[in-house]
Design an enzyme around this catalytic site. Sequence first.
Site, PDB file in Angstrom:
ATOM      1  N   HIS A 407       0.794  -1.098   0.043  1.00  0.00           N
ATOM      2  CA  HIS A 407      -0.090   0.068   0.027  1.00  0.00           C
ATOM      3  C   HIS A 407       0.918   1.459   0.008  1.00  0.00           C
ATOM      4  CE1 HIS A 407       0.701   0.094   4.461  1.00  0.00           C
ATOM      5  NE2 HIS A 407       0.507   1.632   4.217  1.00  0.00           N
ATOM      6  N   ASP A 463      -0.182  -7.348   2.152  1.00  0.00           N
ATOM      7  CA  ASP A 463       0.132  -6.208   1.947  1.00  0.00           C
ATOM      8  C   ASP A 463       1.535  -6.193   1.854  1.00  0.00           C
ATOM      9  OD1 ASP A 463       0.309  -3.390   1.734  1.00  0.00           O
ATOM     10  OD2 ASP A 463      -0.232  -3.010   3.749  1.00  0.00           O
ATOM     11  N   SER A 569       4.340   3.054   7.790  1.00  0.00           N
ATOM     12  CA  SER A 569       3.882   1.929   7.149  1.00  0.00           C
ATOM     13  C   SER A 569       5.077   1.250   6.248  1.00  0.00           C
ATOM     14  CB  SER A 569       2.754   2.607   6.220  1.00  0.00           C
ATOM     15  OG  SER A 569       1.674   2.625   6.873  1.00  0.00           O
TER      16      SER A 569
END
Length: 623
Positions: A407, A463, A569
Amino acid sequence: MAHVGGLWLHGCLALAVLVSLVHSQHVFMAPQQALSLLQRARRANSGFFEEMRKGNLERECVEEQCSREEAYEALESPSETDAFWAKYTACESVRKSREKLVECLEGNCAEGLGMNYRGNISVTRSGIECQLWRSRYPHKPEVNSTMYPGADLRENFCRNPDGSITGPWCYTTSPTVRREACSIPVCGQGRVTAELIPRSGGSTVNVSPPLETCVPERGRQYQGRLAVTSHGSPCLAWGSSQAKALSKDQDFNPAVPLVENFCRNPDGDQEGAWCYVAGQPGDFEYCDLDYCEEPVDEEVGDALGENADAAIEGRTTADDFQPFFNEKTFGAGEADCGLRPLFEKSSLEDKTEKELFESYIEGRIVEGSDAEIGLAPWQVMIFRKSPQELLCGASLISDRWVLTAAHCLLYPPWDKNFTENDLLVRIGKHSRTRYERNIEKISMLEKIYIHPRYNWRENLDRDIALLKLRKPITFSDYIHPVCLPDKETATKLLRAGYKGRVTGWGNLKETWTTSASEVQPSVLQVVNLPIVERLVCKASTRIRITDNMFCAGYKPDEGKRGDACEGDSGGPFVMKSPFNNRWYQMGIVSWGEGCDRDGKYGFYTHVFRLKKWMQKVIDRFGG
């Protein structure tokens, strides 16, 4: 009081029935029927004035018309005045009728554009669960409580802070639907602000998969006749010259019969059955089978039984480390992975690693601390070239490959779709913004590989992404790769209560402030977090959790705090093996609902589950 409590319970039950009906794909109510459920019985006393009565507020602002200054004199609180004045101005059209004004101020129905609404409906007109107003997942809100302090943007309740002509609305938990109107009863009328509508195909958000016969063991024993991949590509025959060439030197289980062109799992891939296909991009694709959920952490009991803690506490010899990847395609570094030059190789411990070991024998970085220099030499910063900014974290796994979250590179709800030319990686960094001469290395990217079954549309399943560096990086005291876990390491360490470590340059707290200096750290941050029981992870969210994820963080009653936050992230969740003193990357920072919120946890991509996919990509494209 009993009468009031009974009416309150009646209202809650009615709302529960509504939510149940709205989530159905086949049952949608007529407006009159919806209104009968949505309208809430009037309480014996005015709830608004039970909560807000201070000074002469009722006399000044209901029996007469008041100014903001007069409201403040009665309430004696700036925040309460903001909240009251937002509703009071929204109810301007009904001020002449005391009864209608009180009904409007209580906020259980919509007047005009519905800017007065303060009820607790939290599903949209098509039945999608609303996103928390303070959350940035799956959508980054353009409307927040700092911009509209009196709009009562609590939880995920429908509101109309920006005066939308469609009435109260919310951001949704579906990545494919950014915001949508809610169906709210209009004050004194037999209608709603927006009619209920069915979603084509139904919503998959928050809905668990149906209980059907599933394929066990990730398809290792699958003998079916499926011969088409999840992308619709026909499988090549296992006996074809192209498949044989691709199978050369592969570690296939000889007990798995490779019949015709049927999907099989000869290498025990945790992703399940697959087959070779013609041409690029990967020459192999996965097949679409319904696999039984078999979390690795639930297999630990079979591996170690009740002696798991004793095995760790009583270790006497180091486990032999067996390299997994082919050095010709993977590059250098695996044999020496997870041994930090400034710590393990120097026979030193960092300040907090003892906390991790104690958790083994006892059973976004928010609330973290500054990391020691060289503490995470595998930490990578993904940097956007234009405009220049920190995009995400990542980790170095060899001198040629970097691991991150998909992502970070592809997420349409945030307008993310980066190519190799948009990004570069900075390795060996400690400072967030300063260029660290003679310490950090900057590398261009040759290619980005995103997992073909990465699911951004629903829940960020799988992911994960690999970045191939244009040139091999040189290792140093500050640049060193992390290990990737084998099954034995995963089953020994991925246990509820055991702590791992997250590092990153993400925000220090969840905030809407426009001042970056208040929330952004100056140097790399580190926090140790316990792995959470799978059932607790699932119960903490309405988003569907898969066995390609795990969650970590402190529970509300544990008295400690910590979480990853925006900017972390893609970074690593690592654990140190007490058996061989190496650091292993068990997870990738993936998603969370806010930062460090009570009862909410950070979710991480399960690296071991996807290791075979990584091997296939690296073997195919690493030369």
